[in-house]
Structure formats: C-alpha cells, structure tokens
Design an enzyme around this catalytic site. Structure first.
Site, PDB file in Angstrom:
ATOM      1  N   ASP A 153      -4.302   1.511  -8.918  1.00 32.17           N
ATOM      2  CA  ASP A 153      -3.951   0.975 -10.353  1.00 32.17           C
ATOM      3  C   ASP A 153      -3.397  -0.313 -10.545  1.00 32.17           C
ATOM      4  OD1 ASP A 153      -4.880   3.685 -10.943  1.00 32.17           O
ATOM      5  OD2 ASP A 153      -3.327   3.849 -12.261  1.00 32.17           O
ATOM      6  N   ASP A 159      -2.828   5.681  -4.708  1.00 31.60           N
ATOM      7  CA  ASP A 159      -2.762   5.695  -6.220  1.00 31.60           C
ATOM      8  C   ASP A 159      -2.265   4.937  -6.872  1.00 31.60           C
ATOM      9  OD1 ASP A 159      -3.317   7.131  -8.410  1.00 31.60           O
ATOM     10  OD2 ASP A 159      -2.011   8.771  -8.096  1.00 31.60           O
ATOM     11  N   ASP A 161       5.786  -1.287  -0.306  1.00 25.68           N
ATOM     12  CA  ASP A 161       6.568  -1.987  -1.292  1.00 25.68           C
ATOM     13  C   ASP A 161       6.142  -3.515  -1.237  1.00 25.68           C
ATOM     14  OD1 ASP A 161       8.015  -2.061   1.073  1.00 25.68           O
ATOM     15  OD2 ASP A 161       9.870  -1.986   0.413  1.00 25.68           O
ATOM     16  N   TYR A 206       1.033  14.925  -2.272  1.00 29.02           N
ATOM     17  CA  TYR A 206       0.024  15.460  -3.331  1.00 29.02           C
ATOM     18  C   TYR A 206      -0.380  16.827  -2.882  1.00 29.02           C
ATOM     19  CZ  TYR A 206      -0.116  11.245  -6.189  1.00 29.02           C
ATOM     20  OH  TYR A 206       0.316  10.035  -6.936  1.00 29.02           O
ATOM     21  N   LYS A 236       4.948   3.173   4.847  1.00 33.04           N
ATOM     22  CA  LYS A 236       6.336   2.879   4.668  1.00 33.04           C
ATOM     23  C   LYS A 236       6.802   3.533   6.021  1.00 33.04           C
ATOM     24  CE  LYS A 236       9.988   1.422   2.426  1.00 33.04           C
ATOM     25  NZ  LYS A 236      10.211   0.201   2.094  1.00 33.04           N
TER      26      LYS A 236
HETATM   27 MG    MG Z   1      -4.252   7.514 -10.560  1.00 33.27          MG
END
Ligand code: MG
Ligand code: NAI
Length: 326
Positions: free
Chosen positions: A227, A223, A199, A120, A167
């Site tokens: 969620d 992120d 993962d 990001y 990772k």
């Molecule tokens: Mg989000």
C-alpha cells in the site's frame, strides 16, 4: 491450447472496467475462452449468496480468473476465491508511468507477499478478560514456496536481485525461518540476495524506491508496504495485482467498486487492463502481456485519460485507445 478465463465483473465500476479489459484481451493473439460469472453485493441481494456455486465452479475450472471488485461482500468473495485457486502469492507491481503524477517517477518495483500465514493465519484468542493474543505462523514449506516464486519471477523478468524484507532481529524464530529459507533458495539462483528490516524499508521506500526491484515479504509486512508503494506511483486506478496459487490464479485491480463514480462510465480501466497483462504473462503469453503493458503506457503518456488522471475521457475511449495501439 485454448485457455479458459473466468470473468467476474462484480459490483460498481467492476461492471465497467472488466468488460473494457476483456475487450483488450480479445484484441490480443492469445487463445482465450471467456466464461462470465457473478459475485458480490448485487447477486447476494438477489440470491442471498455473494459467491454462488456456479461461480465457484467457473473459478475452479478456469486456467485463470479476472475479477473486478465486490462491494460490502468483498471479503466473502475474494478470500474464498483465493482459497479456490490455492493462492500463496500476492504479487503487486508498483510502477510509475510517464505522464502520471508520482512521488517518485522512476519507481518500478514488485512486492511478492506470502499470502496465507503470519499474523493473518487467523489464530487469535482472548486468553483472559482484557488479554488478547495473536499467533504468528511461519512454516518452512510456505516460506520455501513463496521464496522460489519470488526468485523465479525475478529471473524471468530480468531482475538482478531480490530484496528480502523481514524483522528477524526481533521475531527471531518466525522471521528468522523466513529469512533463512529465502537465503537458502536465493543461493540456487544467479541473483543477488539483499535484506532490509521492514521498518527501515518503509523509510527507504519513501525516500528512494528506485533502488528496489523484486521485494519478498511475509504477509503483514507485504500488505502494508505494498500500500505504501502504491501511494508512491499515483492513483488507485493504475494498480494491478495477482493472486497466484497451486490450482490457478486470480487477477484483480487493487481498487474497489468506487461507488462515488460507478455508473458514470468514467472509471479508469488501466489497473484492470494491467491485471489482464499479468494474466497473459502467467499463462505464458509473455509477448502479448508486454504488448498490452506497452499500449497502456503509451496511452497514459499521450492520452486519452479518465478524470482521475486529469482527463475527460470515458472508460471505453481509454480501452479503445489501448486496443488501437495494440
Ligand atoms: Mg491491503
Ligand atoms: P475504492 O477503491 O472503491 O475507491 C477509493 C477512491 O478511489 C474513490 O474515490 C474512487 O472513486 C477512486 N477510484 C478507485 N478506483 C478507481 C478507478 N479505476 N478509476 C477512477 N477512480 C477510482 O475504495 P473504497 O471507496 O474504500 O471502497 C468502495 C467499496 O469497494 C467498498 O464496498 C469496499 O468494500 C469495496 N472494495 C473492494 C475491493 C475488492 O473487491 N478487491 C478492494 C477495496 C474495496
């Protein structure tokens, strides 16, 4: 010392849940002064600017900011505010409450996500027609800052371990550095340092999230996993968040403006009230923050509840019930 709070209701149900949370904050013993400011679609329509200068100044001057939500202009509001407070940490608790349907009723974890780097960082290119790249940035300084924040948070909140999610088996250089710094910082604390590949973490969270407390992650993994964790504990109306920075902090519910129910007075104020509890703790009012959280928990258990949780109560009735329990 009086703390100054910038209050930005924003659009949609932000106009309903933020005033409810401010009423709860006023009912605590914290010494707070509120400065209301505008942001979002409505002010953009009137003035052409979703984040007017007066609002930027209020955020910059405040000890903390409480934000509702912005509509289509959300990115133009939230990203600059994160920048204004120098936010490097996104803190998202996912906790199941008695009386609220959850996939895993004993979930009680907090994702501490690095908030400025990784994929990001905004470094994307089309290097040739039809060939695109994204540069993943991980620095030692930023990794140390978020790791110190996570271990400090875990120590202060009575956890016995921090789980580092990465990772590094594939992204050996970038996540390798993130992992190495996390272990280095963790060694300075009387806490266990655990690690899980990101993962595998998705599977673990789906099957048994109860084994995790504080989870430290780089930007993208945090992120996605926050969620995922949110989905385990029930509705969007329950999820608070914090953006903590060097120059301040901003607290907001995870949900948006909920245009489908805005104006009806039936939005669930719990996520915003729980964000306000995080704000209290951030400013050092730990006892008051815990009292607010307990009052929300009792209200969720015994009612009244808003329609999203199967009840018939209005936003203000829920806030009144929380205040009564305080
Ligand atoms: Mg989000
Ligand atoms: P949303 O979170 O606003 O709504 C999703 C669903 O959850 C809707 O059915 C809504 O009624 C329900 N819901 C959300 N919060 C609730 C609450 N407190 N009580 C009861 N029900 C609740 O997400 P959506 O619909 O994707 O986005 C709507 C607008 O919000 C968009 O303009 C989007 O850009 C903005 N948005 C802003 C955010 C922010 O300011 N941080 C975050 C997410 C979306």
């Amino acid at each position: 010392m009086t703390h100054e709070i910038a209050v930005i209701p924003g659009d949609g149900i932000g106009q309903e849940v933020v005033p409810a949370a401010v009423r709860v904050l006023r009912a605590t013993d914290a010494d707070l002064r509120f400065v209301e400011a505008e942001a979002g679609d409505a002010v953009a329509e009137r003035t052409g600017d979703p984040l007017p200068n007066a609002t930027r100044e209020a955020v910059a001057a405040a000890d903390a900011t409480l934000l509702g939500a912005a509509g289509e202009t959300a990115a133009d509001v939230i990203l600059p505010i994160r920048e204004l407070v120098g936010s490097f940490a996104n803190v998202r608790p996912a906790r199941a409450y008695p009386g609220v349907d959850a996939v895993h009723p004993d979930t009680d974890l907090v994702i501490v996500r690095e908030n400025t780097q990784g994929v990001y960082a905004g470094i994307e290119s089309e290097i040739a027609p039809g060939v695109t790249t994204c540069t993943r940035v991980i620095t030692e300084d930023a990794s140390r800052q978020i790791a110190e924040f996570a271990f400090e948070y875990a120590a202060e909140n009575g956890h016995d371990a921090v789980t580092v999610v990465h990772k590094a088996n594939v992204m050996r250089t970038t996540d390798g550095l993130f992992r190495e710094v996390a272990f280095e910082v963790g060694a300075e604390y009387d806490l266990a340092v655990e690690e899980v590949l990101m993962d595998a973490m998705a599977t673990h969270l789906a099957l048994d999230p109860t084994q995790y407390g504080v989870v430290l992650t780089p930007n993208l993994a945090g992120d996605v996993l926050s969620d995922l964790a949110a989905g385990l504990v029930g509705g969007l109306g329950l999820l608070p968040s914090a953006n903590v920075g060097d120059d301040g902090a901003m607290f907001e519910p995870v949900h948006g403006t909920a245009p489908d129910i805005a104006g009806e007075g039936i939005a669930n104020p719990a996520a915003t009230i729980l964000s306000a509890a995080m704000l209290l703790e951030h400013l050092g009012y730990d006892g008051e923050g815990a009292r607010v959280r307990d009052a929300v928990e009792t209200t969720l258990e015994d009612g009244p509840l808003t329609p999203d949780l199967g009840g018939e109560a209005f936003t203000d009735e829920v806030a009144d019930a929380v205040i009564e329990r305080l």
